[in-house]
Design a protein around this motif. Structure first.
Motif, PDB file in Angstrom:
ATOM      1  N   PRO A   1      33.295  22.617 -47.142  1.00 22.57           N
ATOM      2  CA  PRO A   1      34.511  23.256 -46.618  1.00 22.57           C
ATOM      3  C   PRO A   1      35.637  23.318 -47.662  1.00 22.57           C
ATOM      4  O   PRO A   1      36.363  24.310 -47.729  1.00 22.57           O
ATOM      5  CB  PRO A   1      34.919  22.379 -45.437  1.00 22.57           C
ATOM      6  CG  PRO A   1      33.737  21.546 -45.109  1.00 22.57           C
ATOM      7  CD  PRO A   1      32.893  21.462 -46.335  1.00 22.57           C
ATOM      8  N   THR A   2      35.780  22.268 -48.449  1.00 24.94           N
ATOM      9  CA  THR A   2      36.837  22.260 -49.468  1.00 24.94           C
ATOM     10  C   THR A   2      36.564  23.333 -50.512  1.00 24.94           C
ATOM     11  O   THR A   2      37.467  24.086 -50.895  1.00 24.94           O
ATOM     12  CB  THR A   2      36.927  20.869 -50.133  1.00 24.94           C
ATOM     13  OG1 THR A   2      37.212  19.904 -49.122  1.00 24.94           O
ATOM     14  CG2 THR A   2      38.010  20.826 -51.187  1.00 24.94           C
TER      15      THR A   2
ATOM     16  N   ARG B   1      34.817  26.020 -50.133  1.00 24.78           N
ATOM     17  CA  ARG B   1      34.988  27.326 -49.486  1.00 24.78           C
ATOM     18  C   ARG B   1      36.461  27.731 -49.452  1.00 24.78           C
ATOM     19  O   ARG B   1      36.790  28.896 -49.647  1.00 24.78           O
ATOM     20  CB  ARG B   1      34.422  27.315 -48.061  1.00 24.78           C
ATOM     21  CG  ARG B   1      32.921  27.175 -47.928  1.00 24.78           C
ATOM     22  CD  ARG B   1      32.135  28.311 -48.490  1.00 24.78           C
ATOM     23  NE  ARG B   1      32.605  29.619 -48.044  1.00 24.78           N
ATOM     24  CZ  ARG B   1      31.972  30.739 -48.310  1.00 24.78           C
ATOM     25  NH1 ARG B   1      30.847  30.732 -48.980  1.00 24.78           N
ATOM     26  NH2 ARG B   1      32.453  31.880 -47.894  1.00 24.78           N
ATOM     27  N   ARG B   2      37.356  26.752 -49.200  1.00 22.81           N
ATOM     28  CA  ARG B   2      38.796  27.061 -49.205  1.00 22.81           C
ATOM     29  C   ARG B   2      39.228  27.520 -50.589  1.00 22.81           C
ATOM     30  O   ARG B   2      40.002  28.474 -50.723  1.00 22.81           O
ATOM     31  CB  ARG B   2      39.606  25.852 -48.744  1.00 22.81           C
ATOM     32  CG  ARG B   2      39.599  25.639 -47.242  1.00 22.81           C
ATOM     33  CD  ARG B   2      40.647  24.641 -46.783  1.00 22.81           C
ATOM     34  NE  ARG B   2      40.503  23.318 -47.378  1.00 22.81           N
ATOM     35  CZ  ARG B   2      39.726  22.351 -46.907  1.00 22.81           C
ATOM     36  NH1 ARG B   2      39.014  22.543 -45.813  1.00 22.81           N
ATOM     37  NH2 ARG B   2      39.660  21.177 -47.513  1.00 22.81           N
TER      38      ARG B   2
ATOM     39  N   ASP C   1      37.869  31.048 -51.121  1.00 23.36           N
ATOM     40  CA  ASP C   1      38.664  32.035 -50.386  1.00 23.36           C
ATOM     41  C   ASP C   1      40.003  32.284 -51.073  1.00 23.36           C
ATOM     42  O   ASP C   1      40.458  33.431 -51.164  1.00 23.36           O
ATOM     43  CB  ASP C   1      38.900  31.577 -48.947  1.00 23.36           C
ATOM     44  CG  ASP C   1      37.620  31.563 -48.106  1.00 23.36           C
ATOM     45  OD1 ASP C   1      36.626  32.206 -48.530  1.00 23.36           O
ATOM     46  OD2 ASP C   1      37.625  30.887 -47.061  1.00 23.36           O
ATOM     47  N   ALA C   2      40.631  31.220 -51.553  1.00 22.82           N
ATOM     48  CA  ALA C   2      41.910  31.368 -52.257  1.00 22.82           C
ATOM     49  C   ALA C   2      41.725  32.176 -53.536  1.00 22.82           C
ATOM     50  O   ALA C   2      42.538  33.047 -53.853  1.00 22.82           O
ATOM     51  CB  ALA C   2      42.509  29.996 -52.569  1.00 22.82           C
TER      52      ALA C   2
ATOM     53  N   PRO D   1      45.406  27.691 -54.182  1.00 26.52           N
ATOM     54  CA  PRO D   1      46.366  26.847 -53.458  1.00 26.52           C
ATOM     55  C   PRO D   1      47.207  26.016 -54.411  1.00 26.52           C
ATOM     56  O   PRO D   1      46.764  25.672 -55.498  1.00 26.52           O
ATOM     57  CB  PRO D   1      45.466  25.958 -52.603  1.00 26.52           C
ATOM     58  CG  PRO D   1      44.172  25.919 -53.328  1.00 26.52           C
ATOM     59  CD  PRO D   1      44.035  27.257 -54.003  1.00 26.52           C
TER      60      PRO D   1
ATOM     61  N   ARG E   1      48.815  21.189 -51.646  1.00 28.48           N
ATOM     62  CA  ARG E   1      47.950  21.468 -50.511  1.00 28.48           C
ATOM     63  C   ARG E   1      46.521  20.980 -50.747  1.00 28.48           C
ATOM     64  O   ARG E   1      45.711  21.042 -49.855  1.00 28.48           O
ATOM     65  CB  ARG E   1      47.934  22.964 -50.229  1.00 28.48           C
ATOM     66  CG  ARG E   1      49.225  23.405 -49.554  1.00 28.48           C
ATOM     67  CD  ARG E   1      49.105  24.829 -49.127  1.00 28.48           C
ATOM     68  NE  ARG E   1      49.889  25.608 -50.086  1.00 28.48           N
ATOM     69  CZ  ARG E   1      49.700  26.865 -50.371  1.00 28.48           C
ATOM     70  NH1 ARG E   1      48.762  27.545 -49.787  1.00 28.48           N
ATOM     71  NH2 ARG E   1      50.458  27.477 -51.243  1.00 28.48           N
TER      72      ARG E   1
END
Length: 148
Positions: A115-116, A118-119, A122-123, A130, A134
């Motif tokens: 998940p990390t 993937r964030r 996406d960014a 990010p 954050r």
């Protein structure tokens, strides 16, 4: 000092000195035969140029700081603005570093399942990584495994 001595002491190639002279950043005081001569204070000017280049100023911006034959004039607002740019760059690079470190140590079976990661992906896809504040602080492997 002749151009070779200036180049040796400043740690730059002679061609750089010729280029800087052509751009008006430094000025020779004369010649000894075919070799340009410079006052010793050219070393301070070259050090200022090196600092400004490292900070990200263009040669044209640096030239604007150097009035011909006078001491350099630094616009304090321009310096503050460049410091703000560097802060933004540091934040982006810190976020990138943190994402890479996480990806390197992530216990998820694949990066695409994390998940990390993937964030961060996406960014990056949206063009905005990010800000570091954050990004989750580094935790032990057990905590990261539980999060993944």
């Amino acid at each position: 000092m002749d151009i070779g001595e200036v180049a040796r002491r400043a740690g730059v190639p002679v061609s750089t000195l010729r280029f800087y002279e052509q751009k008006g950043l430094i000025a020779s005081t004369g010649r000894r035969g075919l070799r340009r001569l410079f006052d010793p204070d050219v070393l301070d000017r070259l050090a200022l140029i090196a600092i400004a280049r490292t900070a990200g100023f263009s040669l044209d911006e640096i030239a604007a700081m150097f009035a011909p034959g006078a001491r350099p004039l630094f616009d304090r607002q321009v310096l503050a603005d460049k410091a703000d740019e560097l802060d933004a760059t540091i934040r982006r690079l810190t976020a990138m570093r943190d994402g890479l470190r996480h990806a390197a140590a992530c216990p998820a079976p694949t990066h695409m399942e994390c998940p990390t990661f993937r964030r961060f992906l996406d960014a990056a896809a949206s063009g905005a990584l990010p800000a570091p504040e954050r990004v989750a602080p580094r935790r032990g492997l057990k905590q990261r495994a539980a999060d993944a």
